[in-house]
Design a protein around this motif. Structure first.
Motif, PDB file in Angstrom:
ATOM      1  N   LEU A 150      -5.216  16.804  27.814  1.00 27.56           N
ATOM      2  CA  LEU A 150      -3.963  16.044  27.876  1.00 27.56           C
ATOM      3  C   LEU A 150      -3.600  15.724  29.326  1.00 27.56           C
ATOM      4  O   LEU A 150      -3.081  14.635  29.627  1.00 27.56           O
ATOM      5  CB  LEU A 150      -2.830  16.815  27.209  1.00 27.56           C
ATOM      6  N   GLY A 151      -3.861  16.677  30.229  1.00 25.91           N
ATOM      7  CA  GLY A 151      -3.587  16.434  31.639  1.00 25.91           C
ATOM      8  C   GLY A 151      -4.454  15.326  32.219  1.00 25.91           C
ATOM      9  O   GLY A 151      -3.976  14.505  33.013  1.00 25.91           O
ATOM     10  N   ALA A 152      -5.716  15.280  31.844  1.00 23.42           N
ATOM     11  CA  ALA A 152      -6.597  14.209  32.325  1.00 23.42           C
ATOM     12  C   ALA A 152      -6.118  12.855  31.815  1.00 23.42           C
ATOM     13  O   ALA A 152      -6.115  11.857  32.556  1.00 23.42           O
ATOM     14  CB  ALA A 152      -8.029  14.473  31.878  1.00 23.42           C
ATOM     15  N   TRP A 153      -5.696  12.819  30.569  1.00 24.74           N
ATOM     16  CA  TRP A 153      -5.163  11.564  30.021  1.00 24.74           C
ATOM     17  C   TRP A 153      -3.883  11.171  30.756  1.00 24.74           C
ATOM     18  O   TRP A 153      -3.671   9.995  31.059  1.00 24.74           O
ATOM     19  CB  TRP A 153      -4.893  11.752  28.520  1.00 24.74           C
ATOM     20  N   TRP A 154      -3.045  12.140  31.076  1.00 17.94           N
ATOM     21  CA  TRP A 154      -1.767  11.874  31.755  1.00 17.94           C
ATOM     22  C   TRP A 154      -1.985  11.435  33.198  1.00 17.94           C
ATOM     23  O   TRP A 154      -1.334  10.516  33.688  1.00 17.94           O
ATOM     24  CB  TRP A 154      -0.921  13.146  31.689  1.00 17.94           C
TER      25      TRP A 154
END
Length: 120
Positions: free
Chosen positions: A113-117
Motif C-alpha cells: 500500500l505504501g508503494a502504491w501511495w
C-alpha cells in the motif's frame, strides 16, 4: 392430585437458583490460550504499526532509493511480525512443508500500500 396439593415450581432457566450453580461453558479457554492470544495480538499490532511507520518515513524521504529501501525493510518487518504471531500459536510457517503460510502475506500489506501511495 387434589386442589390442596401443589406441584413443585419448575425453576426458570434465566434465573439463578440458590444451591444450584449454573453449568460452566464447555468451551472455556485455558489461561495459556488466553496468554497466547494476548501476546500474539500485542506482537502483531506493534510490528505492523512499526512497518506502517517505516512506510510513512519512506513517503517523506527525498531520495527515491532510500524510499525503496525503507519499503523493503517494512516488508521484512511485516513478514517477521506475522511469523512471530504464528510461532506464538505454535503454527507451522510452511504449509505442507513447502509453501509459506498465507498469514505471512498480511505482513506485506503495509509496504505494498505504501508503494502504491508513494509512487503513484
Amino acid at each position: 392430585m387434589t386442589h390442596t396439593e401443589t406441584r413443585p415450581v419448575k425453576p426458570r432457566k434465566h434465573l439463578m437458583t440458590p444451591g444450584q450453580p449454573r453449568p460452566q461453558p464447555t468451551r472455556a479457554m485455558s489461561l495459556t490460550t488466553v496468554q497466547r492470544w494476548v501476546m500474539s495480538t500485542l506482537v502483531v499490532s506493534t510490528g505492523l504499526h512499526m512497518a506502517a511507520g517505516l512506510v510513512l518515513a519512506a513517503h517523506y524521504v527525498d531520495v527515491r532509493s532510500s524510499a525503496i529501501g525503507l519499503l523493503v525493510i517494512a516488508g521484512a518487518l511485516g513478514v517477521l511480525t506475522m511469523a512471530a504471531g504464528l510461532l506464538i500459536h505454535r503454527s507451522p510457517l510452511l504449509v505442507r512443508g513447502r509453501l509459506p503460510h498465507p498469514v505471512l502475506l498480511v505482513g506485506l500489506v503495509p509496504p505494498v500500500l505504501g508503494a502504491w501511495w508513494i509512487f503513484s
